[in-house]
Design an enzyme around this catalytic site. Structure first.
Site, mmCIF file in Angstrom:
data_model
loop_
_atom_site.group_PDB
_atom_site.id
_atom_site.type_symbol
_atom_site.label_atom_id
_atom_site.label_comp_id
_atom_site.label_asym_id
_atom_site.label_seq_id
_atom_site.Cartn_x
_atom_site.Cartn_y
_atom_site.Cartn_z
ATOM 1 N N HIS A 147 0.856 -1.196 0.000
ATOM 2 C CA HIS A 147 0.000 0.000 0.000
ATOM 3 C C HIS A 147 0.885 1.236 0.000
ATOM 4 O O HIS A 147 1.958 1.252 0.585
ATOM 5 C CB HIS A 147 -0.921 0.011 1.239
ATOM 6 N N ASP B 276 -7.837 -4.731 -0.415
ATOM 7 C CA ASP B 276 -8.437 -5.383 -1.598
ATOM 8 C C ASP B 276 -8.217 -6.891 -1.592
ATOM 9 O O ASP B 276 -8.876 -7.625 -2.319
ATOM 10 C CB ASP B 276 -7.816 -4.796 -2.876
HETATM 11 C C1 MLT Z 1 -8.279 3.543 -0.477
HETATM 12 O O1 MLT Z 1 -8.866 3.016 0.481
HETATM 13 O O2 MLT Z 1 -8.671 4.565 -1.056
HETATM 14 C C2 MLT Z 1 -7.069 2.834 -1.003
HETATM 15 O O3 MLT Z 1 -6.419 2.120 0.032
HETATM 16 C C3 MLT Z 1 -6.109 3.730 -1.752
HETATM 17 C C4 MLT Z 1 -5.417 4.819 -0.987
HETATM 18 O O4 MLT Z 1 -5.735 5.120 0.172
HETATM 19 O O5 MLT Z 1 -4.513 5.418 -1.610
#
Ligand code: MLT
Length: 421
Positions: free
Chosen positions: A300, A357
């Site tokens: 992430h 995800d």
């Molecule tokens: C989100 O929940 O929007 C995703 O993890 C992507 C992010 O935070 O950049």
């Protein structure tokens, strides 16, 4: 006020430091160009703050996610999606009267205009649901009276926000029915938000599925200045209407580098399953630089050790699949991949661990949600977050988003395309 100093070509410039409530520090460069003629450059804005915000706090190093100061773990355990939505939008947990009022406001918008239903039906049944969702949400602006989005009143928000929350749920469910060649099932105001969505999709209410969705929607509800929230904020900064701004969020979320990743994860797990389930083989492929295969759902941009949402969803996976009596070989593959990845130095050094995800697709599949609809489920959960970010931006009187650039193209040259005259 604390200041930061920047020395450029022997000249020192000062800029104020902004200290957040959790100790984060920013150099406020809003006056840098006026005082130095210079701008900063930060492709993808990975090191650039777009705003101050009091909605969501993420501590990437320690896997912390809080909505308005409440830990995501506690909200998943004790709250519910609409209470969290109201918390995100208003800044405080609603009392029972405010929550009941919010639910009733959503129920007031429990039918979509026929024209919107026609738009959904006009798509081929194999159209990607995110394209239908974006189109139908944009089209909603054709059915609501125009407003001054630079000067919305409380009454305006009290109408626009519930209508948006209601619309995203109904559009998603209607599009599912259309794609299956089934008659639409209209919203039933006797049901709560998630049960109504399930009923509109499948024609029956399953409390276990509704409860699982409620937690999944809470987990996806906001994530500070992610790509889609930024897209919604940028559109909102131009005072585009709420539907155009939320559709901007939907369109950005569709990208496989963002919300589209949950669909890619399940497609990867299904591929490994079809190839005999040897996930170790795919671990080696992912580590082989000459091999184009990459593990989806790992790592992430913000979390540097683990995504707290993945930990919660993983625990929920077992519960939901056991409750539903679903045996899913992709869950075993996912757990095997995670087990290896969390021990293998290649993944540990690169901080490649499961993110939100990785497991969500397994639950959605167990709930009967088609794979190409997983990102729509993310959008339903993220809607209150996009709304909260958009409302905060308007409330801050934020300037229109208009980044600068460093030009690297050709210098002045004269037109000489004689042959085309
Ligand atoms: C989100 O929940 O929007 C995703 O993890 C992507 C992010 O935070 O950049």
């Amino acid at each position: 006020m604390s200041v930061g100093k920047i020395e450029i070509n022997g000249k020192t410039h000062e800029a104020p430091l902004v200290i957040g409530s959790e100790g984060e520090v920013a150099l406020d460069i809003s006056k840098l160009r006026a005082s130095t003629g210079m701008i900063t450059l930060d492709g993808g804005f990975k090191n650039t703050g777009a705003c101050t915000s009091s909605i969501t706090f993420i501590d990437g190093a320690n896997g912390i996610l809080r909505y308005r100061g409440y830990a995501i773990e506690e909200l998943c355990e004790k709250s519910n999606f609409l209470e969290v939505a109201k918390l995100l939008v208003d800044g405080e947990l609603p009392n029972s009267e405010k929550l009941t009022n919010f639910k009733n406001q959503i129920k007031k918008f429990s039918s979509l205009p026929d024209g919107i239903k026609q738009i959904i039906k006009s798509f081929p049944t194999n159209a990607h649901p995110m394209g239908v969702l974006s189109s139908a949400i944009s089209a909603m602006s054709g059915y609501m009276e125009s407003k001054d989005y630079g000067n919305l009143s409380k009454d305006d928000y009290d109408e626009l926000i519930p209508s948006m929350m209601a619309a995203v749920k109904m559009i998603a469910a209607y599009n599912y029915r259309h794609n299956k060649g089934l008659e639409f099932i209209d919203s039933n105001n006797d049901l709560n938000y998630c049960s109504d969505f399930i009923n509109m999709m499948f024609g029956k209410v399953d409390e276990d599925i509704a409860e699982a969705l409620d937690v999944l929607f809470i987990l996806h509800a906001d994530h500070e200045q992610n790509c889609s929230a930024t897209a919604a904020r940028v559109a909102g900064s131009a005072h585009a209407n709420i539907y155009a701004s939320m559709a901007s969020g939907v369109n950005a979320l569709w990208g496989p580098r963002h919300g589209g990743a949950n669909q890619k994860v399940i497609e990867m797990l299904e591929m490994i399953e079809k190839d005999g389930g040897d996930y170790q083989k795919y671990i080696e492929k992912a580590k082989d630089k000459s091999d184009p295969f990459r593990l989806m759902g790992f790592g992430h941009r913000v979390y540097k050790n683990f995504d707290p949402r993945a930990k919660i969803i993983k625990g929920y996976c077992e519960t939901v699949l056991n409750k539903l009596g679903v045996k899913d070989p992709t869950l075993d593959i996912a757990k095997g991949l995670e087990e290896v990845a969390l021990k293998d130095p290649y993944f540990v050094e690169r901080k490649l661990y499961p993110n939100v995800d990785f497991y969500s697709g397994i639950i959605y599949r167990a709930l009967g949600i088609p794979t190409n609809m997983f990102t729509v489920m993310f959008a339903i959960g993220r809607m209150p977050g996009w709304i909260a970010q958009w409302k905060e931006l308007l409330g801050q009187g934020m300037a229109i988003s208009r980044p600068r650039q460093i030009y690297t193209g050709s210098g002045l040259r004269e037109y000489s395309n004689i042959e085309n005259r």
